[in-house]
Design an enzyme around this catalytic site. Sequence first.
Site, PDB file in Angstrom:
ATOM      1  N   ASP A 132      42.971 137.013  30.832  1.00  0.00           N
ATOM      2  CA  ASP A 132      43.850 135.653  30.808  1.00  0.00           C
ATOM      3  C   ASP A 132      43.908 135.300  29.474  1.00  0.00           C
ATOM      4  O   ASP A 132      44.190 134.280  28.948  1.00  0.00           O
ATOM      5  CB  ASP A 132      43.120 134.615  31.608  1.00  0.00           C
ATOM      6  N   GLU A 171      38.576 129.324  27.434  1.00  0.00           N
ATOM      7  CA  GLU A 171      39.304 129.594  28.402  1.00  0.00           C
ATOM      8  C   GLU A 171      40.677 129.021  28.108  1.00  0.00           C
ATOM      9  O   GLU A 171      40.796 128.269  27.229  1.00  0.00           O
ATOM     10  CB  GLU A 171      38.658 129.010  29.661  1.00  0.00           C
ATOM     11  N   HIS A 182      41.408 134.716  26.989  1.00  0.00           N
ATOM     12  CA  HIS A 182      40.377 133.960  26.258  1.00  0.00           C
ATOM     13  C   HIS A 182      39.600 134.795  25.327  1.00  0.00           C
ATOM     14  O   HIS A 182      39.407 136.009  25.618  1.00  0.00           O
ATOM     15  CB  HIS A 182      39.523 133.560  27.431  1.00  0.00           C
ATOM     16  N   ASP A 197      28.836 133.473  22.070  1.00  0.00           N
ATOM     17  CA  ASP A 197      28.472 132.719  23.037  1.00  0.00           C
ATOM     18  C   ASP A 197      27.121 133.028  23.926  1.00  0.00           C
ATOM     19  O   ASP A 197      26.688 134.090  23.432  1.00  0.00           O
ATOM     20  CB  ASP A 197      29.593 132.681  24.158  1.00  0.00           C
TER      21      ASP A 197
END
EC number: 3.5.99.6
Length: 266
Positions: free
Chosen positions: A141, A148, A143, A72
């Site tokens: 979380d 996400e 990801h 990314d």
Amino acid sequence: MRLIPLLTPDQVGKWAARHIVNRINAFKPTADRPFVLGLPTGGTPLEAYKHLIDMHKAGQVSFKHVVTFNMDEYVGLPTEHPESYHSFMHRNFFDHVDISSENINLLNGNAADIDAECHQYEEKIRAYGKIHLFMGGVGNDGHIAFNEPASSLASRTRIKTLTHDTRIANSRFFGGDVNQVPKYALTVGVGTLLDAEEVMILVTGHLKAQALQAAVEGNVNHMWTISCLQLHAKGIVVCDEPATMELKMKTVKYFREMEAENIKHL
């Protein structure tokens, strides 16, 4: 799925680096047949990069015929910014090993045509056939990369809006100011990751414990992106002890026994 339960982040990094080196050396890459390696950024893989650099300096591995694709990159952050993932990768890994610059692939978050940039990234991966090993980390979380919660499990490289929680977590790299953290990023998709021959996710710290529990003991669920690893034929999760605090004791015991030969001598 394999779970490699270790004690410390250093052991996680050492095991991951050793696995990467073993894969590269067993592959015997050449200029015409390179080993294709997917790489992450962030705090978790730093120990792995340190051990890879040490192993390279010790003559145990060469990256001359390794092609890399990073997961990314932030959108709108100048390449030369110290917190761009271009800068991160060169500072923490590329500048310390013998990888050829033409073999380094990073998404361009400043591309004039973002959709074209993402499409070309996918096409370049396909041109190499596949990514042989994709190493990644995971967010609190769940990801992976910047996929996400609620990301499609069939998604490809694209632009994503970062959650406020992700921006808060990453603000530690921007002087603690969440307003300095970009709101958008380019990221490989969950489908892109699942296409890799092998996926290895590093999980360290108690803040990642719920994500690890979802990955290992939960159901496949797009709200916990890491759970997609259950769908992969060669998925590996390497974790430290604090990350296992939400797992059942019998789960940890089972994997510790299964991987006993692979976790000694660390």
